[in-house]
Structure formats: structure tokens, C-alpha cells
Design a protein around this motif. Structure first.
Motif, PDB file in Angstrom:
ATOM      1  N   VAL A 281      -7.555 -12.421 -18.747  1.00 36.13           N
ATOM      2  CA  VAL A 281      -7.167 -11.860 -17.904  1.00 36.13           C
ATOM      3  C   VAL A 281      -5.911 -11.084 -18.920  1.00 36.13           C
ATOM      4  O   VAL A 281      -6.220 -10.464 -19.711  1.00 36.13           O
ATOM      5  N   ARG A 282      -6.038  -9.679 -18.077  1.00 31.03           N
ATOM      6  CA  ARG A 282      -5.074  -8.417 -18.597  1.00 31.03           C
ATOM      7  C   ARG A 282      -4.369  -8.253 -18.180  1.00 31.03           C
ATOM      8  O   ARG A 282      -4.179  -7.536 -17.033  1.00 31.03           O
ATOM      9  N   GLY A 283      -2.797  -7.599 -18.607  1.00 33.31           N
ATOM     10  CA  GLY A 283      -2.107  -7.397 -18.194  1.00 33.31           C
ATOM     11  C   GLY A 283      -1.892  -5.977 -17.709  1.00 33.31           C
ATOM     12  O   GLY A 283      -2.901  -4.815 -18.166  1.00 33.31           O
ATOM     13  N   VAL A 284      -0.938  -4.899 -16.858  1.00 34.12           N
ATOM     14  CA  VAL A 284      -1.338  -3.386 -16.669  1.00 34.12           C
ATOM     15  C   VAL A 284      -0.661  -2.428 -17.695  1.00 34.12           C
ATOM     16  O   VAL A 284      -1.607  -2.157 -18.229  1.00 34.12           O
ATOM     17  N   ASP A 285      -0.362  -3.566 -19.107  1.00 34.80           N
ATOM     18  CA  ASP A 285      -0.756  -1.990 -20.200  1.00 34.80           C
ATOM     19  C   ASP A 285      -1.789  -2.658 -21.185  1.00 34.80           C
ATOM     20  O   ASP A 285      -1.775  -2.443 -22.592  1.00 34.80           O
ATOM     21  N   GLY A 286      -2.678  -3.052 -20.455  1.00 37.81           N
ATOM     22  CA  GLY A 286      -3.849  -3.902 -21.579  1.00 37.81           C
ATOM     23  C   GLY A 286      -3.901  -4.617 -22.459  1.00 37.81           C
ATOM     24  O   GLY A 286      -4.519  -5.497 -23.261  1.00 37.81           O
ATOM     25  N   GLU A 287      -2.211  -5.681 -23.189  1.00 36.91           N
ATOM     26  CA  GLU A 287      -3.088  -6.803 -23.367  1.00 36.91           C
ATOM     27  C   GLU A 287      -3.093  -7.384 -22.769  1.00 36.91           C
ATOM     28  O   GLU A 287      -3.093  -8.370 -21.818  1.00 36.91           O
ATOM     29  N   GLU A 288      -4.573  -8.879 -23.796  1.00 37.17           N
ATOM     30  CA  GLU A 288      -5.211  -9.963 -23.363  1.00 37.17           C
ATOM     31  C   GLU A 288      -4.548 -10.993 -23.593  1.00 37.17           C
ATOM     32  O   GLU A 288      -3.883 -11.523 -23.979  1.00 37.17           O
ATOM     33  N   ARG A 289      -5.125 -12.163 -21.927  1.00 35.96           N
ATOM     34  CA  ARG A 289      -4.559 -13.012 -22.253  1.00 35.96           C
ATOM     35  C   ARG A 289      -5.185 -13.868 -22.131  1.00 35.96           C
ATOM     36  O   ARG A 289      -6.074 -14.122 -20.799  1.00 35.96           O
ATOM     37  N   ARG A 290      -5.869 -15.393 -23.333  1.00 38.44           N
ATOM     38  CA  ARG A 290      -7.014 -15.939 -23.568  1.00 38.44           C
ATOM     39  C   ARG A 290      -6.318 -17.338 -22.132  1.00 38.44           C
ATOM     40  O   ARG A 290      -5.483 -17.626 -22.235  1.00 38.44           O
ATOM     41  N   PRO A 291      -7.376 -18.093 -21.986  1.00 37.68           N
ATOM     42  CA  PRO A 291      -7.315 -19.065 -21.034  1.00 37.68           C
ATOM     43  C   PRO A 291      -6.691 -20.325 -22.349  1.00 37.68           C
ATOM     44  O   PRO A 291      -7.732 -20.697 -22.383  1.00 37.68           O
ATOM     45  N   ASP A 292      -5.786 -20.489 -22.549  1.00 35.03           N
ATOM     46  CA  ASP A 292      -5.234 -21.404 -23.996  1.00 35.03           C
ATOM     47  C   ASP A 292      -3.815 -22.089 -23.530  1.00 35.03           C
ATOM     48  O   ASP A 292      -3.113 -21.135 -23.423  1.00 35.03           O
ATOM     49  N   PRO A 293      -4.157 -23.153 -23.169  1.00 34.84           N
ATOM     50  CA  PRO A 293      -2.803 -23.763 -23.533  1.00 34.84           C
ATOM     51  C   PRO A 293      -1.337 -23.875 -23.947  1.00 34.84           C
ATOM     52  O   PRO A 293      -0.349 -24.247 -24.293  1.00 34.84           O
ATOM     53  N   ASP A 294      -2.296 -22.968 -25.448  1.00 34.58           N
ATOM     54  CA  ASP A 294      -1.284 -23.125 -26.660  1.00 34.58           C
ATOM     55  C   ASP A 294      -0.270 -21.650 -26.322  1.00 34.58           C
ATOM     56  O   ASP A 294       0.078 -20.526 -27.039  1.00 34.58           O
ATOM     57  N   ALA A 295      -0.953 -20.980 -25.711  1.00 37.37           N
ATOM     58  CA  ALA A 295      -0.549 -19.454 -25.937  1.00 37.37           C
ATOM     59  C   ALA A 295       0.226 -19.346 -25.196  1.00 37.37           C
ATOM     60  O   ALA A 295       0.828 -19.991 -23.916  1.00 37.37           O
ATOM     61  N   PRO A 296       1.075 -18.293 -24.871  1.00 36.05           N
ATOM     62  CA  PRO A 296       2.057 -18.118 -24.193  1.00 36.05           C
ATOM     63  C   PRO A 296       2.206 -18.206 -22.694  1.00 36.05           C
ATOM     64  O   PRO A 296       1.044 -17.655 -21.843  1.00 36.05           O
ATOM     65  N   PHE A 297       3.527 -19.055 -21.721  1.00 39.63           N
ATOM     66  CA  PHE A 297       3.112 -18.809 -20.677  1.00 39.63           C
ATOM     67  C   PHE A 297       2.485 -16.945 -19.572  1.00 39.63           C
ATOM     68  O   PHE A 297       3.415 -16.645 -19.548  1.00 39.63           O
ATOM     69  N   ALA A 298       1.578 -17.174 -18.656  1.00 37.53           N
ATOM     70  CA  ALA A 298       1.106 -16.523 -17.695  1.00 37.53           C
ATOM     71  C   ALA A 298       0.968 -17.181 -16.666  1.00 37.53           C
ATOM     72  O   ALA A 298      -0.209 -17.415 -16.614  1.00 37.53           O
ATOM     73  N   ALA A 299       1.350 -16.559 -15.297  1.00 40.43           N
ATOM     74  CA  ALA A 299       0.708 -17.111 -13.997  1.00 40.43           C
ATOM     75  C   ALA A 299       0.429 -15.960 -12.985  1.00 40.43           C
ATOM     76  O   ALA A 299       1.502 -15.146 -13.482  1.00 40.43           O
ATOM     77  N   LEU A 300       0.371 -15.667 -12.097  1.00 43.30           N
ATOM     78  CA  LEU A 300       0.520 -15.052 -10.795  1.00 43.30           C
ATOM     79  C   LEU A 300       0.144 -16.129  -9.583  1.00 43.30           C
ATOM     80  O   LEU A 300       0.009 -16.727  -9.644  1.00 43.30           O
ATOM     81  N   VAL A 301       1.326 -14.795  -8.936  1.00 44.18           N
ATOM     82  CA  VAL A 301       1.574 -15.229  -7.282  1.00 44.18           C
ATOM     83  C   VAL A 301       0.476 -14.819  -6.527  1.00 44.18           C
ATOM     84  O   VAL A 301       0.287 -13.363  -7.085  1.00 44.18           O
ATOM     85  N   PHE A 302       0.361 -16.111  -6.073  1.00 41.60           N
ATOM     86  CA  PHE A 302      -0.486 -15.319  -4.845  1.00 41.60           C
ATOM     87  C   PHE A 302      -1.094 -15.883  -3.211  1.00 41.60           C
ATOM     88  O   PHE A 302      -1.718 -15.310  -2.489  1.00 41.60           O
ATOM     89  N   LYS A 303       0.078 -16.373  -3.264  1.00 41.87           N
ATOM     90  CA  LYS A 303       1.095 -17.334  -1.780  1.00 41.87           C
ATOM     91  C   LYS A 303       1.774 -17.532  -1.836  1.00 41.87           C
ATOM     92  O   LYS A 303       2.517 -18.679  -3.043  1.00 41.87           O
ATOM     93  N   VAL A 304       3.101 -17.256  -0.845  1.00 40.76           N
ATOM     94  CA  VAL A 304       4.064 -17.053  -1.429  1.00 40.76           C
ATOM     95  C   VAL A 304       4.891 -18.897   1.004  1.00 40.76           C
ATOM     96  O   VAL A 304       4.315 -17.466   1.372  1.00 40.76           O
ATOM     97  N   ASN A 305       4.256 -19.149   0.612  1.00 39.27           N
ATOM     98  CA  ASN A 305       4.359 -19.936   1.916  1.00 39.27           C
ATOM     99  C   ASN A 305       5.705 -20.529   2.620  1.00 39.27           C
ATOM    100  O   ASN A 305       6.460 -21.496   1.035  1.00 39.27           O
ATOM    101  N   ALA A 306       6.895 -20.717   3.370  1.00 33.46           N
ATOM    102  CA  ALA A 306       8.142 -21.241   3.171  1.00 33.46           C
ATOM    103  C   ALA A 306       7.670 -22.640   4.132  1.00 33.46           C
ATOM    104  O   ALA A 306       7.301 -22.304   5.199  1.00 33.46           O
TER     105      ALA A 306
END
Ligand code: GDP
Length: 396
Positions: A281-306
């Protein structure tokens, strides 16, 4: 609990025109994977994924609920995408977090206008797909006609891996053309040799499948001309063609009669990619994040339910590991994660952590909205441009 490695995860969506049978198929998948023990039926309003009363009343799937189930040692995170044209934005959001999808078509009508537009959306997001031609038990259903509409209207090369056994009311099973075995459903799935009466036709179709695959896949050509593809080469080529979007594996069945569900799940595992098989996945500034459990945490919210149990924030974790109680950056604001929940049909199971590739619901976040990036405070990342206002959906 057994740990599931990243390459054994499938973040899957089911894409379909309204009424093609997506809800029924989802129910059968949850049943087949042992996630639910009571079979839900659309008509009596007991289905598990359509938990909103408004949805039940209207009989259409509006909200994207995420459900986890396991099949053959793999975790399938099923992200329910709405099929109705009015909710196209929701489809778009769900597509953003999928690694692969099953496109469901009605075996009587084939490709419908809405299936076409969802297909194009998935093309834009580069989501690899396999197709399931449903309702083969219905009068007038025909796999070949449906396949032709997939070829002409979706502009893809169908790779038909099954031959139906019987038609309409007499539809009892399929010949698996990759393994050349017959799969039939009476009370449960039975596997056996290809019936004599279908052998010639099954061989003709297997040859046709090999020929189509060889045309698309350079590595398979030599083997094809040297006498034919081995089952192993065929399976590998189908996996690569699916992941490149160069062709579409087509399966068939009847969700309502619970026929064709297990081979479909096998195909999801065999052909669709895991989180490590897709580009980082790529951030808006072009930084890439690999699906590595040891990399810094990053997640995207795709749904919010009350919900009655509080605000549930559904996220796709792209990198790193999130622990319950941890503080994360919600686009610059520090917030503490209360509980982390894995959603299994109508049950929410608390877990201690979520890692790259996971789909989970978080409790305790106040300001996260659909499209918000969550990240480690020490490694800021923005996955999508910030969103301004986004209504929180109320679920009873
Ligand atoms: P969705 O709108 O795509 O979620 O479709 P549903 O799962 O709600 O199905 C729409 C209708 O088609 C319902 O009445 C189902 O019972 C019916 N249906 C779904 N799958 C099948 C099938 O395999 N065969 C037949 N005959 N009917 C089906």
C-alpha cells in the motif's frame, strides 16, 4: 488458537447485482465454514450479514459488514459489499480494502448492468476476481450463455473450470475440470469419478480450458503442445492469470440449494491473492508500506457503525501489529484502542492484537471516520486524503 500466517489470509468481497444471490451465498459460506450453525434464509429475515432492520425490510444489502471464517487452514475475511446502484460509494470503499473478490451472476440472466458497473469499479481498483454463476437450478439457467455474457460484456477471458451435471431442477453437481473429478451434492458433498456419459464432454472442455490458458500464459504453451497441461501447471497458471487480471476463473452452482459452495471456497484459496501477494500500500506522499507484522502499524478505516455496544470502527491493517490498549495516531490525534474484535457472523470475539492483512473492528475510537488512516504515532502515514464529514451509520 492456531496462528494463521499472512499468506493464509484472504480479504474477500462478494460483488453482485441485486438478487443475484449474494446474501444467500454469504450465508452458505458461513454455514459451510462452520461460522453459523443455523442456516439463515433471506425470506424470513434471519440472515446474519444483513443485520440492519432497514436492510431486512428492503431485502437488499446496504451496509458493509465484515465477517471472518476459516476454510482449509485459511482465514477468509468476508467484506460484504452492497449491490445496489445507490450505494456505489460503499462498494468503492469496500473495494479499497479487498485483495480479491467473487463476482456472482444469475445463471438465467447472466451479466446485468449493475454487475457491469461493479466489475469496472473492481477493474479500477485492480481487485483480482473469480466468477460464480449462481442459480443453475432455476428454469432457463444455462452456464454457457452466462459465460458468453461474461466474455462479451465484461471484456474478460472466461476460464471455465467446471461442467454442470444435470440442469435446472436436475442440477446435482459439477465436474471439476482441473482435477477431473465429479462433485455432487445430495445431503452433503460427494466426490467420485467423472460419469461415463459426461467423460467425452468433460475432456473436450478440459482441452479447451488448457488451450485458452496456454494462449494467455507463455510458460504453459510448451507443455500444452507437448501433450497437455498437468493439473499442477494448470492450477498455477490459473492462479497467475487471476492475479494479473488476464482472465477470469468461472465456477457455478446453486447457493440456494447449497451446491457449489465448497469448490468455490477452494478456488478462493487456490486462485485469489493473500495480502502478501498484492502490491504494497502507498501513502499519499508515495511512502510504501509492506504487509509486515514487524513494520510500523498502519490501517485504513472502511466502515464506522454505531451499535448498541458502542462505536465500531472497521479497519484493514496494512502493516505492523496493533495491540489492545495501545495508543495510535488518528491522523494526528492520539487515541487509545479499547478492544479489538474479530467479527464472526453475529459474534464479536475479542482478540489481543491485529496484524498486517487483518480485518477487525475496533472499540474506543472517537474521531475515526471512513477513509481515516490509523498509524503508529512514531511513524506517521496518510493512506487517503483527509475526509471532512462522514455520517456514522446507526445499527440497532
Ligand atoms: P442478493 O440481493 O444478491 O443478496 O440476493 P439474495 O441472496 O437475497 O437472493 C435473491 C433471491 O434469489 C432470494 O429469493 C433467494 O432465495 C434467491 N436465490 C439465491 N440463490 C439462489 C439459487 O441458487 N437458486 C434459486 N433458485 N434461487 C436463489
Amino acid at each position: 488458537m492456531r496462528t494463521i500466517t499472512l499468506n493464509a489470509v484472504r480479504n474477500l468481497g462478494i460483488l453482485a447485482h441485486v438478487d443475484a444471490g449474494k446474501t444467500t451465498l454469504t450465508e452458505r459460506v458461513l454455514f459451510a465454514t462452520g461460522t453459523t450453525y443455523k442456516r439463515g434464509e433471506v425470506h424470513d429475515g434471519t440472515t446474519v450479514t444483513d443485520f440492519d432492520p432497514q436492510e431486512r425490510d428492503r431485502g437488499i444489502t446496504i451496509f458493509s459488514a465484515a465477517v471472518s471464517c476459516t476454510w482449509d487452514g485459511h482465514r477468509i475475511n468476508l467484506i460484504d459489499t452492497p449491490g445496489h446502484v445507490d450505494f456505489s460509494d460503499e462498494v468503492e470503499r469496500a473495494l479499497r480494502v479487498l485483495d480479491g473478490a467473487v463476482a456472482v451472476f444469475d445463471g438465467v440472466v447472466g451479466v446485468e448492468p449493475q454487475s457491469e458497473s461493479v466489475w469496472r469499479q473492481a477493474d479500477r481498483h485492480g481487485v483480482p476476481r473469480i466468477a460464480f454463476v449462481n442459480k443453475l437450478d432455476r428454469a432457463g439457467a444455462d452456464l454457457d450463455t452466462a459465460v458468453e455474457s461474461i466474455r462479451t460484456r465484461l471484456n474478460t477471458v472466461p476460464l471455465v473450470v467446471q461442467l454442470p451435471i444435470g440442469a435446472e431442477d436436475g442440477f446435482v453437481g459439477v465436474v471439476d475440470l482441473v482435477r477431473m473429478r465429479a462433485l455432487t451434492w445430495e445431503d452433503s458433498l460427494e466426490e467420485g469419478p467423472v460419469p461415463e456419459t459426461l467423460m467425452a464432454e468433460a475432456q473436450r472442455r478440459r482441452r479447451l480450458l488448457e488451450e485458452t490458458v496456454a494462449e494467455l500464459h507463455p510458460e504453459a504453451i510448451e507443455e500444452f503442445f507437448a501433450g497437455g497441461l498437468s493439473d499442477e501447471t494448470l492450477r498455477k497458471a490459473l492462479r497467475e492469470l487471476t492475479r494479473q487480471g488476464a482472465g477470469t476463473v468461472v465456477l457455478c452452482g446453486s447457493a440456494y440449494r447449497n451446491r457449489g459452495v465448497e469448490p468455490l471456497l477452494d478456488a478462493v484459496i487456490a486462485y485469489l491473492p493473500s495480502p502478501v501477494d498484492v502490491p504494497p500500500v502507498r501513502g499519499v506522499d508515495g511512502e510504501e508500506r509492506r504487509p509486515d507484522p514487524d513494520a510500523p502499524f498502519a490501517a485504513l478505516v472502511f466502515k464506522v457503525n454505531a451499535t448498541a455496544n458502542g462505536r465500531l470502527t472497521y479497519v484493514r491493517v496494512y502493516s505492523g501489529t496493533l495491540h489492545k490498549g495501545e495508543t495510535v495516531s488518528v491522523e494526528g490525534r492520539a487515541e487509545r484502542i479499547g478492544r479489538i474484535l474479530r467479527v464472526q457472523a453475529d459474534r464479536h470475539t475479542p482478540v489481543d492484537q491485529a496484524t498486517a492483512g487483518d480485518i477487525v473492528a475496533l472499540v474506543g475510537l472517537k474521531s475515526a471516520r471512513t477513509g481515516t488512516t490509523l498509524c503508529a504515532p512514531t511513524a506517521p502515514l496518510l493512506l487517503e486524503p483527509p475526509v471532512s464529514a462522514d455520517p456514522v451509520v446507526s445499527v440497532a
